[in-house]
Design a protein around this motif. Sequence first.
Motif, PDB file in Angstrom:
ATOM      1  N   CYS A   1      46.575  39.160  39.141  1.00 59.19           N
ATOM      2  CA  CYS A   1      45.685  40.182  39.813  1.00 59.19           C
ATOM      3  C   CYS A   1      46.238  40.955  41.347  1.00 59.19           C
ATOM      4  O   CYS A   1      46.503  39.865  41.946  1.00 59.19           O
TER       5      CYS A   1
ATOM      6  N   GLU B   1      38.953  37.782  35.854  1.00 55.12           N
ATOM      7  CA  GLU B   1      37.838  36.632  37.187  1.00 55.12           C
ATOM      8  C   GLU B   1      37.115  37.158  38.151  1.00 55.12           C
ATOM      9  O   GLU B   1      35.885  36.454  38.763  1.00 55.12           O
ATOM     10  N   CYS B   2      37.640  38.263  38.728  1.00 50.39           N
ATOM     11  CA  CYS B   2      37.496  39.264  39.274  1.00 50.39           C
ATOM     12  C   CYS B   2      36.560  40.680  39.101  1.00 50.39           C
ATOM     13  O   CYS B   2      36.619  41.067  40.127  1.00 50.39           O
TER      14      CYS B   2
ATOM     15  N   CYS C   1      42.842  39.049  43.442  1.00 50.79           N
ATOM     16  CA  CYS C   1      41.936  37.753  43.223  1.00 50.79           C
ATOM     17  C   CYS C   1      43.435  36.344  43.017  1.00 50.79           C
ATOM     18  O   CYS C   1      43.224  35.535  43.607  1.00 50.79           O
TER      19      CYS C   1
ATOM     20  N   CYS D   1      40.825  42.163  35.221  1.00 51.05           N
ATOM     21  CA  CYS D   1      40.616  40.580  35.213  1.00 51.05           C
ATOM     22  C   CYS D   1      39.515  40.465  35.188  1.00 51.05           C
ATOM     23  O   CYS D   1      38.502  40.592  35.305  1.00 51.05           O
TER      24      CYS D   1
HETATM   25 ZN   LIG Z   1      41.044  39.550  40.127  1.00 48.73          ZN
END
Ligand SMILES: [Zn+2]
Length: 413
Positions: free
Chosen positions: A3, A48-49, A6, A46
């Motif tokens: 990413c 995650e973020c 992140c 993403c």
């Molecule tokens: Zn990310």
Amino acid sequence: MHCRVCSQSRLEQFLDLGDQPHCDSLLRPEDLGQREPFYPLQVCFCHECTTVQITYTVPKETMFGEYLYVSGTTETLRTHFRTSTERLINKLGLKAGDLVVDIGSNDGTWLACYQPFGLRTLGVDGARNLAAMANARGVETWARFFNADVAREIIASKGRARLVTAAGVFFHLEELHSVTAGIAELIRDGGVFCVQAISLGEMLKYTQFDQVYHEHLTYWTVASLDRLFALHGLEIISADLLPIHGGSLELLVATRGSRPVDPSVDRVRAEEKRLGFDRIETYRQFGQRVWEIRDELLAILRRYADDGKKVYAFGAPAKGATLLNSFHITTDLVSCATEVNPLKVGKYIPGARIPIVDERQTDLPDAYLILPWNFLKEFLRKKRDYIMNGGAFIVPIPKPIVIDRSNYDEHAG
Ligand SMILES: [Zn+2]
């Protein structure tokens, strides 16, 4: 792939627009003998973020070393910059002598608006041709790609900035973290960073998939930008939505804890959550709608072709190349693209290989396919007589429609 924000690798692709050429590398007649380079154009999310981004990076020198998009060309944009200037000067209490730095300053259209107020200005733009245009009109501009090193040089020669701006460039950044670190340094003495960027929310709402092109590496929400800024000691202090470019976010950003945070930030964040911008399902649905637009638009264009009617593209913007190439539209459906930008006339849209001709020296078609739909109202005003005399606009986004004299008023509004 990791990413861009992140650095984690939990990315999921939700839209594959195939291999496409770099949209702004217009072809000259002598280039037509060879195949232009094609690169993957795939969009992912993403987990995650939540940052939405494309997978492949065309080097910035290829994309921006010589740049054809000139800010000063459209009236809508010039007006937008004038009103942005007045709003920011009032809101931030800027005074004569304060330094304003514009990143990706293009031909200096925005910075020129500050000069009557006695502010010092500096533009930074990686496109040599645009920096030269800006310098020629008296707007000092460094022909560089802004990053942390350039920020240090600015501080050494001009001091820190009261205002740093980036309009329509923040999604372009290959050196995302170095640029953000440079901004954090530049505004460290109480300055503010103003970022105007295409709103991913508006893209999703209106299925503006043609905002996806190689120049746009990242697609921002307040939540994902917040994540990036936090990594560099910054925070968003206000969030607004502006009508320009089909809907843009305007965020003010400052050193964390240095200024009060306006309630608008939480409001936009809550709205993003409500609309599901943090969930992959939202993006999968967006991807499906793109192919529905393709089917409907091709049906309209084929109807014109079958009736022996001429369709020209109106304008040859970057987003137009994405639309044409994603849907494999070529000269059998759209015979040329009319333009007023002299840097584009005489060239060809890459991939689709549609010739770009001078609007003022070209006959009128039965219909125009409106590629820069973000300026639709301006074009409707400009082409009122053409439509009243039997012409038509085919508008592809958010849902393909034909505007003719029967429904002109409804859309010109
Ligand atoms: Zn990310």
